[in-house]
Design a protein around this motif. Structure first.
Motif, PDB file in Angstrom:
ATOM      1  N   LEU A  60     -16.075   9.633 -11.417  1.00  0.00           N
ATOM      2  CA  LEU A  60     -14.937  10.124 -12.197  1.00  0.00           C
ATOM      3  C   LEU A  60     -14.922   9.495 -13.586  1.00  0.00           C
ATOM      4  CD1 LEU A  60     -11.779  11.445 -11.676  1.00  0.00           C
ATOM      5  CD2 LEU A  60     -11.330   9.046 -12.173  1.00  0.00           C
ATOM      6  N   VAL A  61     -15.074   8.182 -13.614  1.00  0.00           N
ATOM      7  CA  VAL A  61     -15.027   7.478 -14.898  1.00  0.00           C
ATOM      8  C   VAL A  61     -16.236   7.875 -15.742  1.00  0.00           C
ATOM      9  CG1 VAL A  61     -15.123   5.221 -16.008  1.00  0.00           C
ATOM     10  CG2 VAL A  61     -13.700   5.552 -13.973  1.00  0.00           C
ATOM     11  N   ALA A  62     -17.397   7.925 -15.122  1.00  0.00           N
ATOM     12  CA  ALA A  62     -18.615   8.241 -15.866  1.00  0.00           C
ATOM     13  C   ALA A  62     -18.510   9.632 -16.492  1.00  0.00           C
ATOM     14  CB  ALA A  62     -19.826   8.164 -14.936  1.00  0.00           C
ATOM     15  N   PHE A  63     -18.036  10.590 -15.714  1.00  0.00           N
ATOM     16  CA  PHE A  63     -18.001  11.959 -16.227  1.00  0.00           C
ATOM     17  C   PHE A  63     -16.879  12.197 -17.228  1.00  0.00           C
ATOM     18  CE2 PHE A  63     -21.229  12.680 -13.196  1.00  0.00           C
ATOM     19  CZ  PHE A  63     -21.898  13.822 -13.616  1.00  0.00           C
ATOM     20  N   SER A  64     -15.981  11.215 -17.378  1.00  0.00           N
ATOM     21  CA  SER A  64     -14.990  11.350 -18.439  1.00  0.00           C
ATOM     22  C   SER A  64     -15.664  11.199 -19.807  1.00  0.00           C
ATOM     23  CB  SER A  64     -13.875  10.316 -18.273  1.00  0.00           C
ATOM     24  OG  SER A  64     -14.337   9.030 -18.597  1.00  0.00           O
ATOM     25  N   PHE A  65     -16.886  10.645 -19.773  1.00  0.00           N
ATOM     26  CA  PHE A  65     -17.635  10.507 -21.028  1.00  0.00           C
ATOM     27  C   PHE A  65     -18.736  11.564 -21.136  1.00  0.00           C
ATOM     28  CE2 PHE A  65     -16.071   6.210 -20.033  1.00  0.00           C
ATOM     29  CZ  PHE A  65     -15.354   5.965 -21.185  1.00  0.00           C
TER      30      PHE A  65
ATOM     31  N   ARG B 156      -5.818  22.025 -10.512  1.00  0.00           N
ATOM     32  CA  ARG B 156      -5.756  23.292  -9.776  1.00  0.00           C
ATOM     33  C   ARG B 156      -6.485  24.404 -10.514  1.00  0.00           C
ATOM     34  NH1 ARG B 156      -0.173  24.066  -6.727  1.00  0.00           N
ATOM     35  NH2 ARG B 156       0.385  25.002  -8.690  1.00  0.00           N
ATOM     36  N   PHE B 157      -6.559  24.297 -11.844  1.00  0.00           N
ATOM     37  CA  PHE B 157      -7.338  25.295 -12.590  1.00  0.00           C
ATOM     38  C   PHE B 157      -8.801  24.906 -12.582  1.00  0.00           C
ATOM     39  CE2 PHE B 157      -3.021  25.599 -14.357  1.00  0.00           C
ATOM     40  CZ  PHE B 157      -2.769  26.911 -13.986  1.00  0.00           C
ATOM     41  N   SER B 158      -9.102  23.746 -13.140  1.00  0.00           N
ATOM     42  CA  SER B 158     -10.492  23.283 -13.076  1.00  0.00           C
ATOM     43  C   SER B 158     -10.520  21.793 -13.398  1.00  0.00           C
ATOM     44  CB  SER B 158     -11.359  24.033 -14.088  1.00  0.00           C
ATOM     45  OG  SER B 158     -10.985  23.644 -15.392  1.00  0.00           O
ATOM     46  N   VAL B 159     -11.528  21.123 -12.857  1.00  0.00           N
ATOM     47  CA  VAL B 159     -11.656  19.706 -13.148  1.00  0.00           C
ATOM     48  C   VAL B 159     -12.446  19.574 -14.441  1.00  0.00           C
ATOM     49  CG1 VAL B 159     -12.414  17.490 -12.293  1.00  0.00           C
ATOM     50  CG2 VAL B 159     -11.665  19.236 -10.694  1.00  0.00           C
ATOM     51  N   THR B 160     -11.713  19.338 -15.507  1.00  0.00           N
ATOM     52  CA  THR B 160     -12.392  19.182 -16.797  1.00  0.00           C
ATOM     53  C   THR B 160     -12.556  17.698 -17.103  1.00  0.00           C
ATOM     54  OG1 THR B 160     -10.314  19.130 -17.973  1.00  0.00           O
ATOM     55  CG2 THR B 160     -11.322  21.292 -17.676  1.00  0.00           C
ATOM     56  N   PRO B 161     -13.449  17.356 -17.997  1.00  0.00           N
ATOM     57  CA  PRO B 161     -13.578  15.941 -18.387  1.00  0.00           C
ATOM     58  C   PRO B 161     -12.271  15.390 -18.942  1.00  0.00           C
ATOM     59  CG  PRO B 161     -15.447  17.196 -19.172  1.00  0.00           C
ATOM     60  CD  PRO B 161     -14.475  18.191 -18.625  1.00  0.00           C
ATOM     61  N   GLU B 162     -11.402  16.260 -19.444  1.00  0.00           N
ATOM     62  CA  GLU B 162     -10.110  15.822 -19.954  1.00  0.00           C
ATOM     63  C   GLU B 162      -9.280  15.210 -18.808  1.00  0.00           C
ATOM     64  OE1 GLU B 162      -8.410  18.994 -22.231  1.00  0.00           O
ATOM     65  OE2 GLU B 162      -6.522  17.916 -22.437  1.00  0.00           O
TER      66      GLU B 162
ATOM     67  N   ASN C 253     -18.094  20.109 -15.305  1.00  0.00           N
ATOM     68  CA  ASN C 253     -18.159  18.703 -14.909  1.00  0.00           C
ATOM     69  C   ASN C 253     -19.290  18.413 -13.938  1.00  0.00           C
ATOM     70  OD1 ASN C 253     -17.213  16.167 -15.087  1.00  0.00           O
ATOM     71  ND2 ASN C 253     -15.089  16.716 -14.652  1.00  0.00           N
ATOM     72  N   ILE C 254     -20.442  19.091 -14.082  1.00  0.00           N
ATOM     73  CA  ILE C 254     -21.427  19.005 -13.011  1.00  0.00           C
ATOM     74  C   ILE C 254     -22.684  18.233 -13.408  1.00  0.00           C
ATOM     75  CG2 ILE C 254     -22.786  20.341 -11.347  1.00  0.00           C
ATOM     76  CD1 ILE C 254     -20.694  22.633 -11.995  1.00  0.00           C
ATOM     77  N   VAL C 255     -23.205  18.517 -14.541  1.00  0.00           N
ATOM     78  CA  VAL C 255     -24.470  17.881 -14.940  1.00  0.00           C
ATOM     79  C   VAL C 255     -24.225  16.965 -16.130  1.00  0.00           C
ATOM     80  CG1 VAL C 255     -26.927  18.324 -15.327  1.00  0.00           C
ATOM     81  CG2 VAL C 255     -25.451  20.138 -14.398  1.00  0.00           C
TER      82      VAL C 255
END
Ligand SMILES: Nc1ncnc2c1ncn2[C@@H]1O[C@H](COP(=O)(O)OP(=O)(O)O)[C@@H](O)[C@H]1O
Ligand SMILES: [Mg+2]
Lengths: 374, 305
Positions: B58-63, B262-268, B69-71
């Motif tokens: 989670l933390v890594a993909f915030s960057f 609920r919409f999508s897991v964005t890096p935001e 949010n996959i690759v």
């Protein structure tokens, strides 16, 4: 002949207890205590553990309220006053030094809560710290202090309030032997320097006898005897006191006749003897009485002793306990009980003066004997 | 016999003492040497893996420099900037902080007073009261949330209040479940308070209030602070109870994150969650450190005797 058990008439009574009783549930911890304590007196409450000494002291401080009886201080009834309104301060057994305050803050605490002005407080704190010789430790925290130093903090903290009476609960019991001796002298010095009445609780008879002007011996919540140390040791009036303080040979006898200042008693195996008494009326109607004689009053000799007034009896040495400066000798008297005698080892010897099985004479002055009520 | 012999042959025994120590044998693992048994190391590893791997991801993909949010595409802090520029997210964050602060103040005060009352006074029904106090800790949060919602609806709590008064409803719900934690922490600290200190203070002329202010509260301070930090984190990251008590204008950060997910897991979302994790970890660590110190302190001072 007897030292007065009441304090000298020229000393003013500061603290007066009448019929003081404390009950916890259905257990009576302190029962009907009557005491008068004089101004500037060093008074000790002595007794075995659990006899109610602390409870009595806590009633004087105000932490327990007596269920019956009154406590008067300077003539005013204090029985139900809360502790913070009594001109009395206490040194707790655990010292109860405030752990989050420096030595100086601890000592100043009583002045702070009383709203004493800053400059006066500063002077009094310095004075108190000097009094207990802590002036160079003033900025330390309690966990940097030794047990003895913490006790001095507790002492200074109480003394700074200039109490009428200072209460000390087993103040020396947590200290090691050397420190205890030094602190004993320190307390006596402080008492003389300050002229404050000290009441000290202890289970250690040496402490009570060596420091106090007068001692109250307690047992099972009751005061057994109140007297100066010498009187207490030489003229105990009750069996408990005689047995509790020092070493004592106790034996019982049949009361033959009662005179004003002496009793005629027949002891099984020893025959008739006369024992002095202060007040023979307390033995009225009694058949059996307890007799006592201190081991150091008993002399052990190979030859029959001289002197008309001496009680004497032959016996066999049963056991000898050697202590260097003196020996405890146990002698089984012919047809009677075993008696304990202290023998001073006055001259240097290469082999023991007395051995088990030796035939000896035991003797003591009739007036060294005691008759005890129970 | 052997004792006197060796003292007679002193030089010999001295030689023996100088001999180098015998090579230590490798001992089999003792009963408490968990880390030396592979089959005990395995579950330990699994626990840590499943506990921390998701958070690390989670933390890594915030960057992660990618909208999806996959690759992993490359490092960027853009999504933190985006999160801070997202007014709805920021409003929710400010709501959360406001509620957490109000909750902390009241819950700490209430919890501390309850702990002192339970410790200090004997009254009828004390045991029952103590049990009731701890109840919110064991009650399922969902039940409490539903109950809170029903309760506020039943008493007709107004819904159209201006900010920040509209947050009071959520705050009340938070106080109700977080003050018992404060009470428990403070109660633990109270149990090693030396009553003689209070007596000594009274003996020196202090009133009850002075005892409290100068003796009891300084003793409780680390526990009170620890309790406050716990109350703060509990409130900040609470979702369930808040979800049931929040209105359209009183969205908090966890609720907002939930609705975004609920919409999508964005890096935001990852960025917002990372900030929440960071705040929580810092306060929780502080709380544990303070509490550890507050429980250790009496032992430490006893050891120095
Ligand atoms: N608060 C209390 N509640 C019940 N019993 C007590 C309380 N305080 C003291 N006692 C009892 O009273 C007796 C005397 O205690 P204490 O005065 O502390 O004795 P001492 O100081 O002589 O050793 C003891 O048996 C003790 O158990
Ligand atoms: Mg005691």
């Amino acid at each position: 002949m007897y030292a007065a058990s009441e304090h000298n008439a020229d000393q003013r009574t500061i603290l007066s207890l009448r019929g003081v009783t404390k009950v916890f549930g259905d257990f009576t911890a302190v029962e009907d205590v009557n005491l008068d304590i004089a101004e500037n007196e060093f008074f000790a409450l002595l007794g075995p553990s659990g006899c109610g000494k602390t409870t009595l002291l806590r009633m004087l401080a105000g932490f327990e309220m007596p269920n019956a009886g009154t406590i008067h201080l300077d003539g005013k009834d204090m029985s139900l006053q809360p502790p913070n309104r009594r001109p009395v301060n206490m040194v707790f057994q655990s010292y109860a030094v405030f752990p989050h305050m420096s030595v100086r803050e601890n000592v100043a605490y009583g002045l702070k809560v009383a709203g004493v002005g800053r400059s006066e407080a500063r002077d009094r704190v310095e004075e108190a710290l000097q009094l207990v010789k802590l002036d160079n430790q003033a900025d330390k925290q309690p966990d940097q202090l030794s047990g003895g130093q913490r006790q001095r903090v507790a002492l200074a903290r109480a003394l700074i309030k200039r109490p009428r009476v200072l209460l000390l609960d087993e103040p020396l019991s947590a200290l090691d032997a050397k420190l205890r001796e030094a602190m004993q002298m320190e307390l006596v010095r402080l008492r003389h320097a300050l002229g404050i009445t000290f009441i000290i609780v202890t289970h250690d008879q040496d402490e009570a006898l060596s420091m106090a002007d007068r001692v109250a011996v307690m047992n099972d919540g009751q005061v057994q005897q109140v007297a100066a140390p010498l009187t207490l040791y030489e003229y105990p009036t009750r069996r408990f006191v005689a047995d509790f303080i020092g070493k004592m040979n106790l034996f019982s006898g049949r009361l033959e006749s009662r005179h004003e200042d002496r009793l005629d008693v027949r002891v099984a195996g020893l025959g008739p003897m006369t024992a002095p008494t202060q007040d023979s009326s307390i033995f009225e109607g009694r058949e059996e009485v307890d007799l006592a004689v201190r081991p150091e009053k008993v002399r052990v000799t190979a030859e029959a002793p001289e002197g008309e007034s001496r009680v004497r009896r032959q016996g066999t040495v049963k056991n000898v306990a050697y202590y260097g400066d003196m020996s405890y000798v146990f002698v089984t008297l012919d047809g009677a009980f075993t008696i304990n005698a202290n023998v001073q080892n006055e001259a240097r010897r290469n082999d023991p003066a007395l051995r088990p099985g030796d035939r000896v004479w035991c003797s003591w002055e009739a007036h060294d004997m005691l008759v005890l009520a129970d | 016999m052997s004792r006197s012999n060796s003292s007679l042959l002193a030089p010999h025994s001295e030689n023996e003492a100088r001999r180098p120590p015998r090579q230590h044998r490798k001992l089999p693992p003792g009963p408490l040497d968990y880390s030396r048994r592979w089959w005990m190391r395995l579950p330990l590893f699994l626990v840590f893996f499943f506990l921390y791997a998701p958070m690390v991801v989670l933390v890594a993909f915030s960057f992660n420099d990618s909208k999806r949010n996959i690759v992993w595409q490359g490092f960027t802090t853009d999504y933190y900037v985006a999160a801070f520029n997202n007014t709805e997210l920021m409003e929710a964050f400010i709501n959360s902080l406001t509620i957490a602060l109000m909750n902390t103040v009241v819950a700490t005060l209430l919890g501390t007073l309850v702990a002192i009352a339970l410790w200090r006074f004997r009254f009828r029904g004390r045991a029952a009261f103590e049990g009731l106090t701890a109840l919110p800790i064991v009650i399922p949060e969902i039940c409490m949330g539903v109950a809170m919602m029903a309760f506020f609806a039943r008493i007709g709590w107004p819904t159209d209040l201006p900010w920040p008064v509209n947050l009071v409803k959520i705050t009340i719900a938070h106080i109700a479940f977080s003050f018992p934690f404060v009470a428990i922490v403070v109660r633990a600290r109270l149990s090693n308070f030396d009553r003689a200190l209070e007596e000594a203070s009274t003996d020196l002329g202090a009133t009850q209030w002075q005892n409290m202010r100068y003796i009891l509260l300084p003793h409780l301070k680390p526990a009170v602070i620890a309790g406050a930090l716990i109350a703060f984190t509990l409130s900040l990251d609470d979702f369930v109870i808040t979800f049931f008590t929040a209105g359209p204008n009183t969205i908090t950060l966890p609720v907002k994150i939930f609705s975004m997910v609920r919409f999508s897991v964005t890096p935001e979302v990852n960025a917002a969650s990372t900030i929440l994790i960071l705040i929580t970890i810092v306060t929780a660590t502080l709380a544990m450190w303070l509490q550890g110190r507050s429980l250790m302190h009496p032992l430490r001072s006893r050891q120095t005797e």
